[in-house]
Design an enzyme around this catalytic site. Structure first.
Site, mmCIF file in Angstrom:
data_model
loop_
_atom_site.group_PDB
_atom_site.id
_atom_site.type_symbol
_atom_site.label_atom_id
_atom_site.label_comp_id
_atom_site.label_asym_id
_atom_site.label_seq_id
_atom_site.Cartn_x
_atom_site.Cartn_y
_atom_site.Cartn_z
ATOM 1 N N GLU A 193 2.059 9.702 2.128
ATOM 2 C CA GLU A 193 1.072 10.967 3.047
ATOM 3 C C GLU A 193 0.945 10.409 4.554
ATOM 4 O O GLU A 193 0.905 11.337 5.339
ATOM 5 C CB GLU A 193 -0.107 11.063 2.303
ATOM 6 C CG GLU A 193 -0.207 11.093 0.638
ATOM 7 C CD GLU A 193 0.100 12.343 0.109
ATOM 8 O OE1 GLU A 193 0.468 13.497 0.879
ATOM 9 O OE2 GLU A 193 0.246 12.510 -1.053
ATOM 10 N N LYS A 244 1.023 -1.055 -0.057
ATOM 11 C CA LYS A 244 0.039 -0.142 -0.222
ATOM 12 C C LYS A 244 0.939 1.188 -0.080
ATOM 13 O O LYS A 244 2.054 1.173 0.327
ATOM 14 C CB LYS A 244 -0.849 0.153 1.193
ATOM 15 C CG LYS A 244 -1.872 -1.080 1.237
ATOM 16 C CD LYS A 244 -3.031 -0.876 2.476
ATOM 17 C CE LYS A 244 -3.710 -1.903 2.640
ATOM 18 N NZ LYS A 244 -4.863 -1.723 3.674
ATOM 19 N N GLY A 245 0.288 2.318 -0.302
ATOM 20 C CA GLY A 245 0.997 3.448 -0.318
ATOM 21 C C GLY A 245 1.090 3.978 1.106
ATOM 22 O O GLY A 245 0.822 3.701 1.978
#
Lengths: 755, 323
Positions: A708, A704-705
């Site tokens: 941020e 997953k990212g």
């Protein structure tokens, strides 16, 4: 996880190793745009308005043009009447809307001449009334920035359930306001662009996160085909969102280069970078939150003023917290996106999510404390879990189901690590003496990636592999992680893979490096391209090994027949016999609805010490627990968690841009007065990353990212910990000595001097 | 930046002959950590720069009878690391170590640290304020979080130096030369109040060079500390700072010197705090009383009231640490 990795038979993915280009970066061999010198290259400088709002009445450049060494001067008359990005009207405008906006630019043989030329440009302004506050800007009679008013479009409204009725059903309702002013937290490398024209072909080197977006802008500005614009961003010294779209500098450099018929380098100073890149937009968030006695979060009404400044790269706003993180049967969010005479705004790490997490997770904490509930228990009771409904359209009805969601486990693991039970039972309880300690929590989440992703992978005649992708490595080490994905999928050692980043001419379209998307989306494209390569390799190998392609495997750079390992062929030998390179194609279009059901959560726990005499807040211990899906490179994951956490904490200490209310100018556009943190302010050693064991569904290898999320919770976590330590509630960042000491004085006297 | 003439004189006398009769036209360049930034920002546009950092007459730390003499062009890092300074006037070493960053301390000189210009945002953004020859202090009704709570007006700058409060506490003397004529001035008299002259922070005339700082040895039986409160842990100017030196005899305070930085337009000697302490045992109550006395008469502006309790606490803690 190691077990799982074994079970999944991974050899490269999931390991820990330094970034593959670490040596180039730290020894200064990596070439950044500022390092590039072209023959005959000119230096550009920009003249900037000192007025927050004015109309240019006349502009005389003749004296500047006559100065020996000046090769081109441009003004708004030279700027194509094509919007740059977002609502940034044109590269240069006749009406300036913030103090620091570009009004003219010069290209000259050297910096001194260019600066001298700027002073010879005579600009006469009609000074206009200005407005800085977003709530003032929407009132009747406020100075208007644009013909259609200061409010950008319609207020963005989301409604779920019946909020008014629901508040009447609540046992407790509180209303609070949380304020994040305009802040700046960009990269170490200021903007820089080099433009070179060869006939009708433009090459532009830029420090950008999104070469393809810059390319799209430039094709529009100059009416060119994609094939006529090449954007190169090899190494980028940080972006954090401020470089995630086209900006005026690239167009200005290209205009000057075309006019001067020579290459032009435009490099921003630090002051210019702070004034005219993207700032983190100001948010004033009104939260009304209601609960029932059984600890359920019943209703939430959120009204937010988003200060877009004069221009926006993308419309700012709240993101994911109110809508996605808690089960809130009755919810309304209303967002007013307002233009004011403050500098350009745009995404900066987390976009609106850090501001929103500050509001929502502070309010969650406030009401839990008012009810006498354990804030962790309250969150665990209401947080969405795997399989719970989710709005696939982001803001629409909850028509999907969450997959691979582990918010609850992030909270539980973080709470266990910090020793949540140690916290003060009541705020400040048992804290005698000037220094009070306390523990706080904040929870966050965000979606991953999406949009158009592209990459190609080439296997050379000697078996070495090159990954081509047009997004950039802005410090998230995508060169490393994407190379690892290619190595794993093809079945070669990481050492034989190299990645070429950020060149629109050699790689297919890819959105860019922002929004938790490079690993998640571009990574999928790389995986697809690598699979394509592997299939072509197997097709070549099958007749050589007298087996069907389906019976082959490729591991450690050797193709084997699965059932008979003695029948094998090293990739190098195979490629030489094949006599043609292998080119793998990877283009992936992910719909937002498809990616929205898979999200990544995080929970931060912090122990602080509040000095009740000096107002100083110290971070004693900080736990950052995150869902990253399958980690691709554990070193990179931990670096991202630490870096993002520190960037979030920086917003609690300083980084507020300060403007004089009388003229709207920024007073602290430098590193001394803006006070970004130093190595000594937030010691990385007090930050403990926790990588929660999980594997995603959609990202490459279940990754997953992460870029941020670690930046989201810092403000709320610290505010909640300060409350637990001392009983004071901070609702505006940064948490200055003035704020802390004022709140403590109010606590002592029982008199509030704040609105 | 405007063009200027750069002169590298061989001697102090040669340097002095280069100086003019007007402030700002000819300027002395030592470490340059402040001046060059000011020139790049067009805050100062000298026609001529006279380099003095290399001048032999301005170098070195010389231990002497009852103290040390420090050449004005001595770098701050040399002051910090000097065994003589650490032995005779440790307060100065402590204060010098709090300046800026290691890089700045390597370049900056002690003379420059005393002569640096204010960090006021309005001054640094070239507003036509008192410091730039105007007749307004923009901070008075503007963004004044970091401005003076004591002795402010008509200009509300704070003196930014870390070494200045320490040197005032130590009772240092500065030597000033015109090349031919020399004068010695107690450092307390070196700094000027904006009420005397809002354009300047010290008494140096355009034809004068600060050449040396004479620092008397700290009295026997004295203890001293420099405490600096900042937003950041490093690379920051003081929200408030305290240079405190206390001499006790038989457990009773015989003499106290308490000097504040970052709260007034000049290093502010907290005489009431000093008086409050004398003859007392240095305990928590005495330290707290001295802290309160230190900020007596404070008149904060709209956004800097926090400096009053902050300074009070910082003084009290600094003193208590000497008990």
């Amino acid at each position: 996880m190691a077990q799982q990795q074994g079970a999944r038979n991974l050899t490269v993915v999931g390991t820990a190793s330094p970034p593959i280009d670490a040596v180039e970066r730290v020894t200064g061999q990596a070439k950044y745009v500022g390092d590039i010198e072209l023959p005959g290259m000119l230096v550009a400088k920009v003249l900037r308005a000192r007025h927050a709002h004015a109309r240019i009445v006349s502009l005389d450049t003749s004296r500047a043009e006559a100065l020996p060494g000046v090769k081109a001067v441009i003004t708004h008359k030279d700027a194509p009447k094509v919007p740059i990005w977002g609502n940034r009207t044109y590269a240069l405008n006749e009406q300036v809307r913030f103090a620091g906006e570009a009004v003219a630019a010069v290209a000259a043989v050297d910096e001194e001449t260019a600066e001298k030329a700027l002073r010879l440009i005579d600009v006469k302004y009609e000074v206009l009334k200005f407005v800085l506050d977003p709530e003032e800007a929407v009132k009747p009679g406020a100075p208007q920035l644009f013909p259609d008013g200061n409010l950008e479009g319609q207020p963005r409204v989301l409604t779920r359930g019946d909020v008014e009725r629901a508040f009447a059903e609540c046992d407790r309702v509180i209303e609070r306001v949380y304020h994040c002013p305009t802040m700046w937290s960009g990269g170490m490398e200021p903007r820089v662009a080099i433009a070179q024209w060869e006939g009708n072909k433009l090459t532009l080197w830029a420090s950008t996160q999104a070469p393809c977006r810059v390319q799209t802008n430039l094709t529009g500005q100059f009416n060119l085909a994609d094939s006529q614009v090449r954007v190169i961003a090899s190494y980028v010294g940080g972006g954090f969102g401020t470089k995630s779209a086209a900006h005026v500098d690239e167009t200005i450099a290209a205009l000057l280069a075309r006019k001067a018929r020579r290459p032009v380098k435009l490099q921003y100073s630090r002051e210019e970078e702070i004034l005219d890149s993207n700032t983190r937009f100001e948010t004033r968030v009104y939260v009304k939150i209601g609960v029932k006695r059984d600890m359920t979060l019943h209703a939430m009404d959120v009204k937010a003023y988003i200060n877009q400044g004069a221009y926006h790269v993308r419309l700012g706003g709240l993101g994911n917290q109110a809508t996605h993180i808690y089960k809130t049967p009755h919810l309304r969010t209303v967002q007013y996106r307002v233009h004011t005479n403050l500098p350009n705004t745009g995404p900066t790490r987390g976009v609106g999510d850090p501001q929103e997490t500050f509001a929502i997770d502070s309010a969650m904490d406030e009401i839990a404390n008012e009810m006498g509930w354990d804030p962790v228990e309250f969150r665990l009771k209401n947080v969405k879990r795997n399989g719970d409904p989710i709005a696939r359209g982001g803001t629409g009805p909850e028509d999907g189901r969450l997959v691979t969601q582990v918010t609850d486990r992030c909270i539980e693991e973080g709470a266990a690590r910090i020793g949540w039970a140690r916290r003060n039972a009541a705020p400040g309880a048992g804290q005698t003496g000037p220094k009070a300690r306390g523990i706080g929590v904040a929870v966050t989440e965000r979606g991953n990636g999406g949009g158009l992703a592209g990459a190609t992978v080439t296997v050379n005649l000697d078996g070495s592999v090159v990954v081509f992708y047009a997004s950039t490595d802005i410090g998230t080490h995508s060169r490393t992680t994407l190379s690892m994905i290619a190595a794993e999928t093809i079945g070669v050692a990481l050492a034989s893979v190299r990645a070429v980043a950020g060149d629109t001419e050699v790689a297919p379209y890819d959105g860019g490096s922002y929004g938790n998307r490079v690993l998640y989306s571009t990574g999928r494209a790389v995986d697809a391209a690598a699979r394509d390569c592997r299939e072509q390799i197997f097709a070549t190998a099958a007749p050589m090994l007298k087996a069907s392609a389906a019976d082959l495997e490729l591991r450690d750079g050797v193709v084997r027949v699965k059932a008979d390992a003695s029948r094998s062929l090293p990739l190098r030998e195979l490629m030489q016999r094949r006599g043609r390179s292998v080119v793998g194609d990877g283009n992936v279009a992910q719909s937002q609805a498809e990616v929205n059901v898979e999200r990544a959560a995080g929970a931060h726990f912090v122990e602080v010490e509040v000095d009740r005499e000096t107002g100083k807040i110290r971070i004693l211990r900080y736990i950052s627990a995150h869902d990253v899906g399958q980690p691709i490179n554990r070193t990179v994951v931990e670096n991202q968690i630490e870096g993002g956490t520190i960037q979030g904490l920086a917003l609690t200490q300083a980084e507020e841009m300060r403007f004089d209310p009388r003229d709207g100018r920024c007073l602290n556009a430098n590193f001394l007065d803006l006070k970004p943190p130093t190595m000594l302010d937030f010691d990385a050693r007090v930050i403990e990353p926790i990588v929660v064991d999980n594997v995603g569904e959609q990202g490459p290898y279940g990754a997953k990212g992460l870029g941020e999320n670690p930046c989201h919770p810092g403000m709320a976590a610290v505010a909640n910990a300060v409350y637990n330590a001392s009983g004071i509630r901070l609702r505006r960042v940064p948490f200055t000595r003035a704020d802390v000491l004022r709140a403590l004085a109010e606590q002592r006297t029982g008199v509030s001097r704040t609105a | 930046m405007n063009n200027f003439t750069y002169i590298r004189p061989a001697t102090l006398r040669d340097a002095a002959t280069q100086l003019g009769k007007e402030h700002g036209k000819v300027m002395l360049l030592a470490g340059g950590t402040d001046l060059l930034g000011e020139m790049k920002d067009d805050l100062r546009v000298p026609e001529r720069l006279v380099a003095i950092k290399h001048l032999r007459e301005l170098q070195g730390i010389r231990p002497g009878r009852g103290g040390v003499r420090i050449g004005a062009a001595t770098s701050l890092v040399d002051v910090v690391e000097s065994a003589d300074v650490r032995r005779q006037a440790p307060l100065l070493a402590m204060a010098a170590e709090k300046v800026g960053t290691p890089q700045i301390r390597n370049m900056a000189t002690i003379g420059g640290n005393l002569c640096q210009r204010p960090r006021c945002w309005y001054y640094r953004n070239n507003y036509p304020c008192f410091k730039h020859g105007g007749n307004v202090c923009y901070s008075a009704t503007g963004e004044n979080d970091f401005h003076a709570i004591l002795e402010g007006g008509p200009s509300y700058i704070v003196h930014p130096s870390d070494t200045a409060p320490a040197l005032v506490a130590l009772g240092a003397t500065v030597r000033i030369s015109t090349g031919g004529r020399e004068r010695s001035v107690p450092i307390e008299k070196f700094f000027v109040s904006p009420k005397q002259d809002p354009t300047r922070e010290n008494i140096l005339q355009p034809n004068e060079i600060l050449t040396e700082i004479e620092v008397p040895a700290a009295p026997a039986g004295s203890k001293a500390i420099y405490v600096k409160e900042m937003v950041r842990e490093i690379w920051d100017f003081a929200l408030c700072s305290v240079a405190a030196m206390v001499t006790t005899k038989g457990g009773v305070v015989e003499d106290a010197r308490i000097v504040l930085g970052g709260v007034a337009p000049f290093p502010y000697r907290a005489l009431k705090a000093e008086a409050a302490l004398k003859g007392k045992r240095l305990d928590q109550a005495a330290a707290a009383d001295a802290g309160a006395a230190a900020v007596e008469g404070a008149r904060p502006l709209a956004k800097n009231a926090y400096k009053v309790p902050l300074t009070q606490a910082t003084v009290a803690r600094a003193l208590l640490s000497l008990a």
